[in-house]
Design a protein around this motif. Structure first.
Motif, mmCIF file in Angstrom:
data_model
loop_
_atom_site.group_PDB
_atom_site.id
_atom_site.type_symbol
_atom_site.label_atom_id
_atom_site.label_comp_id
_atom_site.label_asym_id
_atom_site.label_seq_id
_atom_site.Cartn_x
_atom_site.Cartn_y
_atom_site.Cartn_z
ATOM 1 N N HIS A 77 0.924 -1.089 -0.033
ATOM 2 C CA HIS A 77 0.214 0.012 -0.162
ATOM 3 C C HIS A 77 1.008 1.096 0.099
ATOM 4 O O HIS A 77 0.681 2.189 -0.814
ATOM 5 C CB HIS A 77 -0.756 -0.025 1.147
ATOM 6 C CG HIS A 77 -1.733 1.252 1.431
ATOM 7 N ND1 HIS A 77 -3.098 1.210 0.930
ATOM 8 C CD2 HIS A 77 -1.552 2.574 2.048
ATOM 9 C CE1 HIS A 77 -3.667 2.389 1.263
ATOM 10 N NE2 HIS A 77 -2.709 3.087 2.034
ATOM 11 N N GLU A 78 2.009 1.182 0.926
ATOM 12 C CA GLU A 78 2.922 2.305 0.854
ATOM 13 C C GLU A 78 3.576 2.537 -0.521
ATOM 14 O O GLU A 78 3.893 3.612 -0.873
ATOM 15 C CB GLU A 78 3.723 2.324 2.030
ATOM 16 C CG GLU A 78 3.120 2.651 3.572
ATOM 17 C CD GLU A 78 2.243 3.761 3.557
ATOM 18 O OE1 GLU A 78 2.874 4.782 3.232
ATOM 19 O OE2 GLU A 78 1.045 3.537 3.960
ATOM 20 N N HIS A 81 1.474 4.566 -2.851
ATOM 21 C CA HIS A 81 1.359 5.882 -2.664
ATOM 22 C C HIS A 81 2.767 6.480 -3.384
ATOM 23 O O HIS A 81 2.595 7.530 -3.869
ATOM 24 C CB HIS A 81 1.585 6.309 -1.070
ATOM 25 C CG HIS A 81 0.235 6.276 -0.254
ATOM 26 N ND1 HIS A 81 -0.783 7.165 -0.838
ATOM 27 C CD2 HIS A 81 -0.242 5.378 0.624
ATOM 28 C CE1 HIS A 81 -1.769 6.973 0.159
ATOM 29 N NE2 HIS A 81 -1.542 5.942 0.810
ATOM 30 N N SER A 88 -1.203 10.494 1.361
ATOM 31 C CA SER A 88 -1.953 9.746 2.027
ATOM 32 C C SER A 88 -2.860 10.296 3.030
ATOM 33 O O SER A 88 -2.629 11.527 3.351
ATOM 34 C CB SER A 88 -0.912 8.652 2.780
ATOM 35 O OG SER A 88 -0.364 9.444 3.625
ATOM 36 N N HIS A 90 -4.542 8.727 6.252
ATOM 37 C CA HIS A 90 -4.813 7.439 6.794
ATOM 38 C C HIS A 90 -5.322 7.894 8.160
ATOM 39 O O HIS A 90 -5.985 7.048 8.615
ATOM 40 C CB HIS A 90 -3.249 7.088 7.357
ATOM 41 C CG HIS A 90 -2.496 6.446 6.102
ATOM 42 N ND1 HIS A 90 -1.408 5.686 6.268
ATOM 43 C CD2 HIS A 90 -3.068 6.372 4.878
ATOM 44 C CE1 HIS A 90 -1.138 5.206 4.943
ATOM 45 N NE2 HIS A 90 -2.059 5.776 4.220
ATOM 46 N N GLU A 105 -6.815 6.322 -0.973
ATOM 47 C CA GLU A 105 -6.516 5.049 -0.282
ATOM 48 C C GLU A 105 -7.222 3.883 -0.834
ATOM 49 O O GLU A 105 -6.500 2.742 -0.844
ATOM 50 C CB GLU A 105 -7.265 5.177 1.034
ATOM 51 C CG GLU A 105 -6.597 6.462 1.972
ATOM 52 C CD GLU A 105 -4.835 6.282 2.122
ATOM 53 O OE1 GLU A 105 -4.489 5.160 2.553
ATOM 54 O OE2 GLU A 105 -4.416 7.410 1.998
HETATM 55 ZN ZN LIG Z 1 -2.683 5.129 2.471
#
Ligand SMILES: [Zn+2]
Length: 289
Positions: A77-78, A81, A88, A90, A105
């Motif tokens: 996931h990172e 980005h 992000s 979060h 996201e």
């Molecule tokens: Zn994220």
């Protein structure tokens, strides 16, 4: 950036990487993203974050208190980005909640699923048989992914008519459908309530975390659908987070014969109909730039 676009970018990224051992070791992705992974004990519900150094190197920090599969997802996931260049957000909602997540996201989750379960590896590993709890758990274990992530992947890459539905607090949040199911215009309304009579509905009503597979009527799940045909529903309920997932599938012989578009109208062969992507429209998808 729509879902197809995100998947395309993920596949282009994967194409530059040796993924032969990616189920064990994500470092080829990390290197390709010019990143480094650090493990740290973060607060509850905080999965990870990325800091970019002045020299351009990205430091991805993951929460070492979360499960290995969760950490693998967070790393991917990172990386999303970084590669997609998306900021992000979060803080707002817990990562398990699909409902109010920022489009960035959701895009990064889609990218992450592609990285965790590269489609060519997936297709060469997936048993050519009807889905079952064991099969999905086997695939989840094989790719170090969560059960819902593996079930969703199964539906979107299956060559049988198949769908994966995510429900939160009793409402449908997301549905992924296989190509063959999209082609017959099977449509599940987002934000609709879990249909009464479905396995998902019964499991959620019971209030316990459990899994069950049973045959139910197709028109329970699909809008404007022919009556009298059955499908299989494998459902799992997670009581703690009030989330329910269902994998739906049926034999091709059980498909209605009339081709319909997603609004339930017959598809005329005028050659001018846009391709039915079958994906739920994302927020901002139709916004012109
Ligand atoms: Zn994220």
């Amino acid at each position: 950036m729509d879902e197809a676009n995100v998947r395309q970018k993920a596949r282009a990224f994967i194409a530059k990487v040796d993924v032969s051992n990616i189920q064990e070791d994500l470092s080829p992705y990390v290197t390709a993203a010019n990143a480094k992974v650090k493990k740290d004990e973060l607060g509850e519900g905080e999965s990870g974050y990325t800091i970019t150094k002045p020299n351009g190197k990205h430091i991805i920090t993951v929460n070492s208190l979360e499960t290995n599969e969760r950490q693998r997802f967070t790393i991917c996931h990172e990386i999303a980005h970084i590669v997609l260049g998306l900021e992000s957000s979060h803080e707002e909602v817990p990562s398990w909640s699909y409902a109010k997540r920022h489009p960035n996201e959701i895009a990064c989750d889609t990218f992450a699923a592609e990285l965790l379960m590269p489609y060519q590896l997936w297709l060469s590993a997936v048993p050519r048989e009807e889905p079952s709890l064991e099969l999905l758990q086997h695939m989840a274990d094989l790719f170090g992914a969560s059960f819902p992530a593996a079930a969703s992947r199964f539906a979107s890459l299956s060559d049988m008519p198949c769908a994966f539905v995510t429900m939160e607090r009793g409402a449908v949040r997301y549905a992924a459908r296989s190509t063959s199911l999209r082609q017959v215009g099977a449509w599940i309304s987002p934000r609709s309530v879990i249909p009464t009579g479905s396995v998902a509905h019964r499991l959620r009503s019971s209030g316990t975390s459990t899994t069950e597979t049973r045959e139910v009527s197709q028109d329970l799940w699909f809008d404007n659908w022919e009556k009298g045909l059955d499908l299989w529903e494998l459902s799992r309920h997670y009581a703690r987070v009030d989330t329910t997932i269902s994998l739906l599938w049926f034999d091709s012989e059980d498909l209605p014969e009339v081709e319909v578009n997603r609004f339930g109208a017959r598809i005329e062969d005028d050659g001018g109909l846009p391709e039915l992507t079958g994906e739920l429209p994302w927020p901002g998808r139709n916004r012109r730039r």
